[in-house]
Design an enzyme around this catalytic site. Structure first.
Site, PDB file in Angstrom:
ATOM      1  CG  ASP A   1      -1.978   1.122   1.141  1.00 34.51           C
ATOM      2  OD1 ASP A   1      -2.097   1.755   0.066  1.00 34.51           O
ATOM      3  OD2 ASP A   1      -2.628   1.397   2.159  1.00 34.51           O
TER       4      ASP A   1
ATOM      5  CE1 TYR B   1     -12.576   5.225   9.473  1.00 30.12           C
ATOM      6  CE2 TYR B   1     -10.321   5.531   8.712  1.00 30.12           C
ATOM      7  CZ  TYR B   1     -11.673   5.709   8.544  1.00 30.12           C
ATOM      8  OH  TYR B   1     -12.124   6.379   7.438  1.00 30.12           O
TER       9      TYR B   1
ATOM     10  NE  ARG C   1      -2.770  12.116   4.629  1.00 36.17           N
ATOM     11  CZ  ARG C   1      -3.213  10.884   4.417  1.00 36.17           C
ATOM     12  NH1 ARG C   1      -2.599   9.856   4.963  1.00 36.17           N
ATOM     13  NH2 ARG C   1      -4.239  10.673   3.644  1.00 36.17           N
TER      14      ARG C   1
ATOM     15  CG  ASP D   1      -3.162   6.937   6.806  1.00 40.27           C
ATOM     16  OD1 ASP D   1      -3.545   7.480   5.764  1.00 40.27           O
ATOM     17  OD2 ASP D   1      -3.322   5.724   7.048  1.00 40.27           O
TER      18      ASP D   1
ATOM     19  CD  GLU E   1      -6.878   9.785   5.305  1.00 39.40           C
ATOM     20  OE1 GLU E   1      -7.234   9.473   4.166  1.00 39.40           O
ATOM     21  OE2 GLU E   1      -6.462   8.951   6.130  1.00 39.40           O
TER      22      GLU E   1
ATOM     23  CD  GLN F   1      -2.842  -1.211   4.606  1.00 35.29           C
ATOM     24  OE1 GLN F   1      -4.009  -1.296   4.217  1.00 35.29           O
ATOM     25  NE2 GLN F   1      -2.075  -0.187   4.317  1.00 35.29           N
TER      26      GLN F   1
HETATM   27  C1  NOJ Z   1      -5.342   6.771   3.593  1.00 37.11           C
HETATM   28  C2  NOJ Z   1      -4.257   6.932   2.580  1.00 37.11           C
HETATM   29  O1  NOJ Z   1      -4.410   8.164   1.927  1.00 37.11           O
HETATM   30  C3  NOJ Z   1      -4.347   5.764   1.622  1.00 37.11           C
HETATM   31  O2  NOJ Z   1      -3.460   5.926   0.545  1.00 37.11           O
HETATM   32  C4  NOJ Z   1      -4.101   4.486   2.378  1.00 37.11           C
HETATM   33  O3  NOJ Z   1      -4.265   3.383   1.515  1.00 37.11           O
HETATM   34  C5  NOJ Z   1      -5.050   4.356   3.565  1.00 37.11           C
HETATM   35  N1  NOJ Z   1      -5.132   5.561   4.341  1.00 37.11           N
HETATM   36  C6  NOJ Z   1      -4.595   3.247   4.476  1.00 37.11           C
HETATM   37  O4  NOJ Z   1      -3.448   3.673   5.167  1.00 37.11           O
END
Ligand code: NOJ
Length: 549
Positions: free
Chosen positions: A62, A205, A199, A201, A243, A169
């Site tokens: 990812d 959650y 930033r 992420d 985010e 993940q």
């Molecule tokens: C948000 C990220 O912008 C994205 O690219 C990622 O796959 C997911 N979070 C999981 O970390």
């Protein structure tokens, strides 16, 4: 009380995927040294903050949001010393550097997870395990195209583990005190390396509770408050961008009291509505979401964007809006991914300059701090043959040479674009040579925004408009004001606009595009009768004559 800088209210961010930007060591992957080589380009755009996508070691299933070691750099990208050099070089140019911090989950390859599945090293409960895959059944699946459940069976442990994203993940268990304290140590580590912030992420959650959708829980807010205080104690005033892909009323609590949680949060729901308004030729969707957006603490800021490294998410729209967006922007199934659209900005605009400019003019005059995504400033295309979101993460196109100035290696981590958007046709060097290029226009746009303290730093109102196609934004600060008029329609618009808040003031036309040539077009007017004379997708920024041009 925490210090609260406000410089970032007028800042512009540039989101950069290190792997895609510039390969300095010739292995086919972009790296930190490569970013250093291109820092002058970034500075010359006029941006203030570089957001680097995840840097840590990872199997890159990812693209680094699957971490295997929180306190190191992926070997393809370089070393911690390279990062320190990059930060120094950026600071020397007046640029700040933030990195992604992926707290919610690790890679399944992470030694912590490997230990946890064996119930070893005191890590048995570092992840969320269960015998029952029906637990937390109210939580939605986010990656709907790849996953059918938030639980995956683990043979070794003989239990299911919880994951909000890919099955590789696993989510960390924030109920475990060692997970919380270890993550705070990770934060200290990067701040001591010199990063200016993060930033953060996927923060909604972090916790799970039965009977809820496992998003935005009180425990999550409590931990984020601890995190904020921790960050402030190490780097006062750090840039912390959360985010939170939620509706405004669910996002608002993440600002806390203005000082104790997130200073900056993405405004996700406004983004698809800019695109929708453009496709409809009607400003109503923008008005709708801005009217639904609550006031935020004065010390805080929204962060706005048009595109990023993910699919153009359609999670925060109604079903009807989603259908409209798919029809308008993703007519072919291959263009869709999860609940969104996996295309870049320029292709979404059919490479038409007026629409690209109009969207950017909206972005720069909305309330908030804007982000640009690497490559969009030269209208880079995408590659729909690539898997998942890889099509919008292809190598930056610097010139028309064999490796596009990205790499000297003929084999790059992802193929260079082919056809109409290949580096031979779309590249930075060509854009530099052409005074009328999008790149030069973007530089002018950013410079103009930054001359106006009212933009980003002032107060904002979307004014009533005599014509539904027009989005009229008024931003005001002590010594400045900007009336930005945007014509969402493809047809010309001509009328006189009154801005009572500036009644009697003399205004000057400072910035604009697609201004009607055949209209008696003054560049000075009073705020009681601003002559709007715009071609389809035209825009004009008016300011008091004594304000900065
Ligand atoms: C948000 C990220 O912008 C994205 O690219 C990622 O796959 C997911 N979070 C999981 O970390």
């Amino acid at each position: 009380m925490a210090t609260q800088p406000t410089w970032w209210k007028q800042a512009v961010l540039y989101e950069l995927y290190v792997r895609a930007f510039r390969d300095a060591d010739g292995d086919g992957h972009g790296d930190l040294r490569g970013v250093i080589e291109r820092l002058d380009y970034v500075r010359d755009l006029g941006v203030d903050v570089l957001w680097l996508l995840p840097l840590s070691p990872s199997p890159l299933r990812d693209d680094g949001y699957d971490v295997t070691d929180y306190c190191d750099i992926h070997p393809d990208y370089g070393t911690l010393d390279d990062l320190r050099d990059l930060i120094d070089a950026a600071h020397a140019r007046g640029l700040k550097v933030i990195t992604d911090l992926v707290m919610n989950h690790t890679s399944s390859d992470h030694p912590w997870f490997q230990a946890s599945r064996r119930r070893a090293d005191g890590k048995a409960d570092w992840y969320v395990w269960s015998d029952d895959p029906e637990r937390y059944s109210e939580a939605r699946v986010i990656f709907t195209d790849s996953e059918t459940s938030n639980w995956t069976w683990d043979e070794v442990r003989g239990q299911y583990y919880w994951h909000r994203f890919f099955h590789h993940q696993p989510d960390l268990n924030y109920d475990h005190p060692d997970v919380r304290s270890t993550m705070l140590d990770v934060i200290r580590f990067w701040l001591e390396c010199g990063v200016d912030g993060f930033r953060l992420d996927a923060i909604p959650y972090l916790y799970q509770r039965e009977g809820t959708n496992c998003e935005n829980l009180p425990e999550t807010h409590a931990f984020l408050k601890v995190l904020r205080a921790h960050v402030e104690s190490i780097t006062p005033g750090a840039f912390l961008l959360g985010e939170v892909n939620q509706w405004p009323e669910d996002t608002l609590p993440y600002f806390g009291d203005g000082f104790d949680e997130m200073p900056l949060l993405f405004h996700f729901p406004v983004m698809p509505r800019l695109w929708k308004a453009l496709a409809q030729g009607d400003a109503a969707p923008i008005r709708w979401i801005l009217e639904r957006t609550p006031a935020i603490p004065a010390s805080c800021q929204w962060v706005v964007f048009l595109r990023n490294h993910d699919e153009l998410t359609l999670e925060m729209v109604t079903e009807e809006e989603r259908a409209f967006m798919y029809a308008a922007y993703a007519p072919e199934p291959v263009m869709r991914l999860n609940v969104g659209i996996r295309r870049r900005l320029a292709p979404l605009c059919d490479f038409e300059r007026p629409r690209i400019e109009l969207l950017h003019s909206l972005l720069m005059t909305l309330p908030g701090t804007p982000i640009l995504y690497y490559g969009d400033e030269i209208a880079m295309g995408d590659d729909l043959t690539l898997f998942d979101r890889n099509g919008v993460r292809t190598p930056m196109q610097w010139n028309d040479g064999p490796g596009a100035g990205f790499s000297e290696n003929p084999t790059t981590y992802a193929p260079l674009l082919r056809g109409a958007t290949a580096p031979q046709r779309v590249n930075v060097a060509a854009a530099e040579r052409d005074p009328g290029s999008l790149l030069h226009w973007i530089r002018t746009l950013i410079a103009t925004r930054k001359r106006h303290p009212a933009l980003g730093g002032g107060s904002f109102a979307m004014l009533p408009s005599p014509d539904p196609a027009l989005a009229v934004f008024l931003s005001t600060s002590e010594d400045d004001a900007v009336v930005a008029v945007h014509n969402l329609a493809a047809e010309p618009r001509r009328l006189e606009l009154a801005v009572p808040a500036l009644a009697g003031r003399r205004l000057r036309l400072g910035f604009g595009g697609r201004l009607s040539q055949d209209a008696p077009r003054g560049t000075e007017a009073t705020a009681d009768a601003i002559p709007v004379a715009l071609e389809g997708h035209g825009y004009a920024w008016w300011s008091p004559a004594e304000a900065p041009a």
